[in-house]
Design a protein around this motif. Structure first.
Motif, mmCIF file in Angstrom:
data_model
loop_
_atom_site.group_PDB
_atom_site.id
_atom_site.type_symbol
_atom_site.label_atom_id
_atom_site.label_comp_id
_atom_site.label_asym_id
_atom_site.label_seq_id
_atom_site.Cartn_x
_atom_site.Cartn_y
_atom_site.Cartn_z
ATOM 1 N N ARG A 1 0.172 12.314 4.531
ATOM 2 C CA ARG A 1 1.589 12.077 3.804
ATOM 3 C C ARG A 1 2.176 13.235 3.148
ATOM 4 O O ARG A 1 3.493 13.554 3.591
ATOM 5 C CB ARG A 1 1.261 10.980 2.888
ATOM 6 N N ARG A 2 1.506 14.032 2.659
ATOM 7 C CA ARG A 2 1.761 15.199 2.005
ATOM 8 C C ARG A 2 2.275 16.282 3.361
ATOM 9 O O ARG A 2 3.198 16.980 2.769
ATOM 10 C CB ARG A 2 0.747 15.851 1.195
ATOM 11 N N ALA A 3 1.779 16.241 4.306
ATOM 12 C CA ALA A 3 2.268 17.108 5.286
ATOM 13 C C ALA A 3 3.512 16.659 6.300
ATOM 14 O O ALA A 3 4.051 17.282 7.023
ATOM 15 C CB ALA A 3 1.134 17.222 6.707
ATOM 16 N N GLY A 4 4.007 15.365 5.917
ATOM 17 C CA GLY A 4 5.245 14.715 6.335
ATOM 18 C C GLY A 4 4.818 13.763 7.597
ATOM 19 O O GLY A 4 5.889 13.461 8.196
ATOM 20 N N GLY A 5 3.669 13.390 7.538
ATOM 21 C CA GLY A 5 3.382 12.503 8.824
ATOM 22 C C GLY A 5 3.187 11.182 8.351
ATOM 23 O O GLY A 5 3.648 10.783 6.975
ATOM 24 N N ARG A 6 3.054 10.163 8.730
ATOM 25 C CA ARG A 6 2.666 8.470 8.459
ATOM 26 C C ARG A 6 1.496 8.219 8.602
ATOM 27 O O ARG A 6 0.883 8.399 9.401
ATOM 28 C CB ARG A 6 3.850 7.939 9.678
ATOM 29 N N TYR A 7 1.214 7.486 7.417
ATOM 30 C CA TYR A 7 -0.188 6.956 7.313
ATOM 31 C C TYR A 7 -0.109 5.293 6.794
ATOM 32 O O TYR A 7 0.942 5.183 5.922
ATOM 33 C CB TYR A 7 -0.889 7.596 6.130
#
Length: 259
Positions: free
Chosen positions: A223-229
């Protein structure tokens, strides 16, 4: 009360300290026992690493609740809960396969605020906190292809449990993934798979029976990297992560874990 940055510093100290010891004993032979069944190994190094991690947390954040894979839940009087996997990928570690890690996540008030994932063999440290997601201090951006046909999927599906529950249907679903994605790999270690999605080295990963200690740090990292979890990192159950911008609605993964 400790700040989120303090908690991240504690997670880093505990993860790298335990990981350094694991690197020293890797491939030197490990006594392997089993827990729930023969698919669920544990070694003396899992136990020793968790004890070492608990000691660091106990010293630097006394009163914390600690939820560990090997030692269970240690009650506490503080507001911080730690999710600890001393060796995520124990089967790999025990066999001498270099894909395992130490994973530590911290939550305050039911919200993940800090996480560290340490890959001892590669000496790579993934961190997530208020300052974003990083690998060895370098900011991570979870980015990559939008579609299955261009993407690399990491998964442990179907597990032996999945096969027992779903039978032949699990094999059909796995076949759908193999034919839909550019490549499918089964390396083990949910936490390290999540770290690779956060870095954009892989583009999606998922599983159906992850525990909080497996995914807490990795969920925050993605999430902090800009991905989706997707998934509840505080309960046992399914999880799914993709790089930012991935078309999950149009993916074969949507048939397994709805968006």
């Amino acid at each position: 009360m400790a700040t989120n940055d303090d908690l991240l510093d504690i997670a880093v100290e505990a993860a790298t300290g335990a990981g350094t010891r694991l690197r020293e004993v890797f491939r030197t032979g490990a006594r392997v026992a089993t827990k729930t069944d023969f698919h669920d190994p544990v070694t003396e190094h899992d136990l020793a690493a968790e004890e070492q991690i608990r000691a660091v947390i106990g010293k630097r954040a006394p009163g914390s609740v600690i939820v560990g894979e090997e030692g269970g839940t240690q009650p506490g009087s503080g507001e911080v809960t730690w999710y600890v996997d001393p060796i995520d990928g124990t089967a790999n570690f025990a066999a001498g396969v270099a894909f395992f890690c130490v994973s530590i996540g911290a939550a305050v008030g039911g919200e993940l605020v800090a996480g560290a994932i340490y890959d001892p063999v590669r000496d790579q440290l993934f961190t997530a906190g208020d300052g974003g997601a990083r690998c060895d201090g370098v900011p991570l951006t979870s980015a990559g292809p939008r579609t299955d046909r261009e993407a690399l999927l990491l998964t442990s599906y179907p597990s032996a449990y999945d096969l027992a529950q779903q039978g032949e249907e699990a094999l059909h679903r796995f076949g759908r993934l193999v034919t839909s994605f550019s490549a499918v790999r089964r390396p083990g270690s949910a936490a390290l798979k999540l770290a690779h999605v956060a870095a954009g080295w892989a583009h999606a990963c998922f599983g159906l029976g992850a525990s909080p200690w497996d995914v807490a740090a990795g969920a925050l990292l993605v999430r902090r990297a800009g991905g989706r979890y997707l998934g509840d990192p505080f309960t046992v159950g399914p999880y799914l992560a993709t790089v930012g911008g991935f078309d999950l609605a149009g993916s074969a993964l949507a048939e397994l874990v709805p968006a």
